[in-house]
Design an enzyme around this catalytic site. Sequence first.
Site, PDB file in Angstrom:
ATOM      1  N   ASP A   1     -14.759   3.756   7.962  1.00  9.17           N
ATOM      2  CA  ASP A   1     -13.679   4.590   7.429  1.00  9.17           C
ATOM      3  C   ASP A   1     -14.160   5.403   6.240  1.00  9.17           C
ATOM      4  O   ASP A   1     -13.794   6.575   6.085  1.00  9.17           O
ATOM      5  CB  ASP A   1     -12.476   3.741   7.017  1.00  9.17           C
ATOM      6  CG  ASP A   1     -11.427   4.615   6.356  1.00  9.17           C
ATOM      7  OD1 ASP A   1     -10.905   5.500   7.050  1.00  9.17           O
ATOM      8  OD2 ASP A   1     -11.170   4.462   5.148  1.00  9.17           O
TER       9      ASP A   1
ATOM     10  N   ARG B   1     -13.543  13.811   7.252  1.00  8.67           N
ATOM     11  CA  ARG B   1     -12.229  14.423   7.525  1.00  8.67           C
ATOM     12  C   ARG B   1     -11.805  15.323   6.374  1.00  8.67           C
ATOM     13  O   ARG B   1     -11.195  16.374   6.583  1.00  8.67           O
ATOM     14  CB  ARG B   1     -11.184  13.321   7.751  1.00  8.67           C
ATOM     15  CG  ARG B   1     -11.338  12.617   9.091  1.00  8.67           C
ATOM     16  CD  ARG B   1     -10.501  11.338   9.118  1.00  8.67           C
ATOM     17  NE  ARG B   1      -9.121  11.576   8.819  1.00  8.67           N
ATOM     18  CZ  ARG B   1      -8.317  10.698   8.188  1.00  8.67           C
ATOM     19  NH1 ARG B   1      -8.778   9.509   7.814  1.00  8.67           N
ATOM     20  NH2 ARG B   1      -7.065  10.987   7.959  1.00  8.67           N
TER      21      ARG B   1
ATOM     22  N   SER C   1      -7.077   4.585   9.363  1.00  7.86           N
ATOM     23  CA  SER C   1      -7.860   4.549   8.125  1.00  7.86           C
ATOM     24  C   SER C   1      -7.239   3.560   7.134  1.00  7.86           C
ATOM     25  O   SER C   1      -7.915   2.663   6.609  1.00  7.86           O
ATOM     26  CB  SER C   1      -7.894   5.967   7.533  1.00  7.86           C
ATOM     27  OG  SER C   1      -8.321   5.966   6.211  1.00  7.86           O
TER      28      SER C   1
ATOM     29  N   HIS D   1       0.856  -1.188   0.000  1.00  4.65           N
ATOM     30  CA  HIS D   1       0.000   0.000   0.000  1.00  4.65           C
ATOM     31  C   HIS D   1       0.890   1.235   0.000  1.00  4.65           C
ATOM     32  O   HIS D   1       1.810   1.337   0.802  1.00  4.65           O
ATOM     33  CB  HIS D   1      -0.908   0.028   1.239  1.00  4.65           C
ATOM     34  CG  HIS D   1      -1.765   1.253   1.269  1.00  4.65           C
ATOM     35  ND1 HIS D   1      -2.949   1.360   0.578  1.00  4.65           N
ATOM     36  CD2 HIS D   1      -1.588   2.460   1.864  1.00  4.65           C
ATOM     37  CE1 HIS D   1      -3.469   2.555   0.745  1.00  4.65           C
ATOM     38  NE2 HIS D   1      -2.663   3.248   1.527  1.00  4.65           N
TER      39      HIS D   1
ATOM     40  N   LYS E   1      -8.573  -0.810   6.375  1.00  7.11           N
ATOM     41  CA  LYS E   1      -8.922  -1.369   5.062  1.00  7.11           C
ATOM     42  C   LYS E   1      -7.992  -2.505   4.690  1.00  7.11           C
ATOM     43  O   LYS E   1      -8.420  -3.534   4.158  1.00  7.11           O
ATOM     44  CB  LYS E   1      -8.859  -0.263   3.994  1.00  7.11           C
ATOM     45  CG  LYS E   1     -10.021   0.711   4.115  1.00  7.11           C
ATOM     46  CD  LYS E   1      -9.891   1.890   3.180  1.00  7.11           C
ATOM     47  CE  LYS E   1      -8.837   2.853   3.652  1.00  7.11           C
ATOM     48  NZ  LYS E   1      -8.946   4.235   3.248  1.00  7.11           N
TER      49      LYS E   1
HETATM   50  N1  URA Z   1      -5.414   7.247   2.728  1.00  5.27           N
HETATM   51  C1  URA Z   1      -6.392   6.672   3.442  1.00  5.27           C
HETATM   52  O1  URA Z   1      -6.931   5.645   3.069  1.00  5.27           O
HETATM   53  N2  URA Z   1      -6.742   7.249   4.592  1.00  5.27           N
HETATM   54  C2  URA Z   1      -6.160   8.375   5.054  1.00  5.27           C
HETATM   55  O2  URA Z   1      -6.525   8.848   6.100  1.00  5.27           O
HETATM   56  C3  URA Z   1      -5.153   8.966   4.284  1.00  5.27           C
HETATM   57  C4  URA Z   1      -4.799   8.362   3.115  1.00  5.27           C
END
Ligand code: URA
Length: 430
Positions: free
Chosen positions: A165, A172, A187, A86, A191
């Site tokens: 999220d 946010r 966050s 990621h 995932k």
């Molecule tokens: N990417 C995400 O999935 N969440 C965040 O808070 C920032 C970047």
Amino acid sequence: MVEPFDAVDVIAAKRDGRRLAAEQIAWVVDAYTRGVVADEQMAALAMAIYFNGMDAGEISQWTGAMIASGTTMDFSALSKPTTDKHSTGGVGDKITLPLGPLVAVFGAAVPQLSGRGLGHTGGTLDKLESIPGWSSRMDHAAMLGHLSEVGAVVAAAGDGLAPADKKLYALRDTTATVDCIPLIASSIMSKKIAEGTSALVLDVKVGSGAFMKDLDSARELARTMVDLGTAHGVRTSALLTDMSTPLGRTVGNALEVREALEVLAGGGPADVVELTVALAREMLRLVGIVDVDVAAALRDGRAMDRWNAMIAAQGGDPAAPLPQAAHTHTVTAPETGVLTGLDALDVGVASWRLGAGRARKEDPVSAGAGIELHAKPGDSVVAGAPLLTLHTDDEARLPRALEALESAATIGPAGGTAPGSVVFEQISAR
Ligand code: URA
């Protein structure tokens, strides 16, 4: 149903710098997902977290609550280990494209769940959708089939994974609470943990084009995420990598696919190759696949064969010509010397304004729009020679893109230090 807590008490506790109890966190995340905690209450709590932080235990509980808000995926039926990557997001970051097929060559499965771009950073799905016919839509059974036959797949992250999220991230975004390490870490990791991979390498970007502008904050984010993954049973490590300048020589959807193909054909820009190979090695190491010559699979066509199989399995035509933008415009070097900097954020914003990115999540993107870089930091440049080529379908977009590029390039006298490695350091599980 009688709610066990009152949102106002939870907000006040964090506002006053107190630690939230595990039960309070589980409740507030769940109640927000159910709509019992209102957006304005969650916005206040996010701002309180922004200022007063969360400790490691709170972040882990918050992440767990976000995972529990939705479904989790399970790849245990596969006979191969799963390993994923990621990136925290950057400009020209097309690494996912060659990386999945490359890692698959060595017998691991790469279940990439990707998103679309928002703002100046691109999204993997937008890039791959520039390939005629390619689709990210599939059910879990099809995903398992692709992983077992090809070894790599890129799917859209569905609504079922960590819905808390999804809701919180949108909030946010509109309340200036995105750049907060506990909230970013929870966050991303909620995932990735829900995705069910057994191993995960995080590419934490540092520099003007990244969330984290300096090494210390990137280190803190990486450490927080590595600890979170490890605590949730995912073998996790992180590379801190340079995002002061775009990766490679192209920014924009089809332009980046073209460059990924160069890498898969054994060529491509040195920084893209270096990072692809470093991430592949680490993804394989985490699942116990060591002593393999990763770079050789780029040179000898094995990674390209996997790419062709991956694209075809998802309905794409790997041999089809890629879309090209209707108009180009060349920016030349204003003086002779050495390019000492080419700012990632400026180039990302310009590419976005050319049509490669979207301002709202429902906007379309242009497959052909973007920017080609004719020089990278450290290269010699000659006054009047091409420095950048801008691609767009709509010439009216050029002036604002050029405005973003006004101070993007810095040119100095010959000499100075050559650019170093794109990988700054590694953070491993403790
Ligand atoms: N990417 C995400 O999935 N969440 C965040 O808070 C920032 C970047």
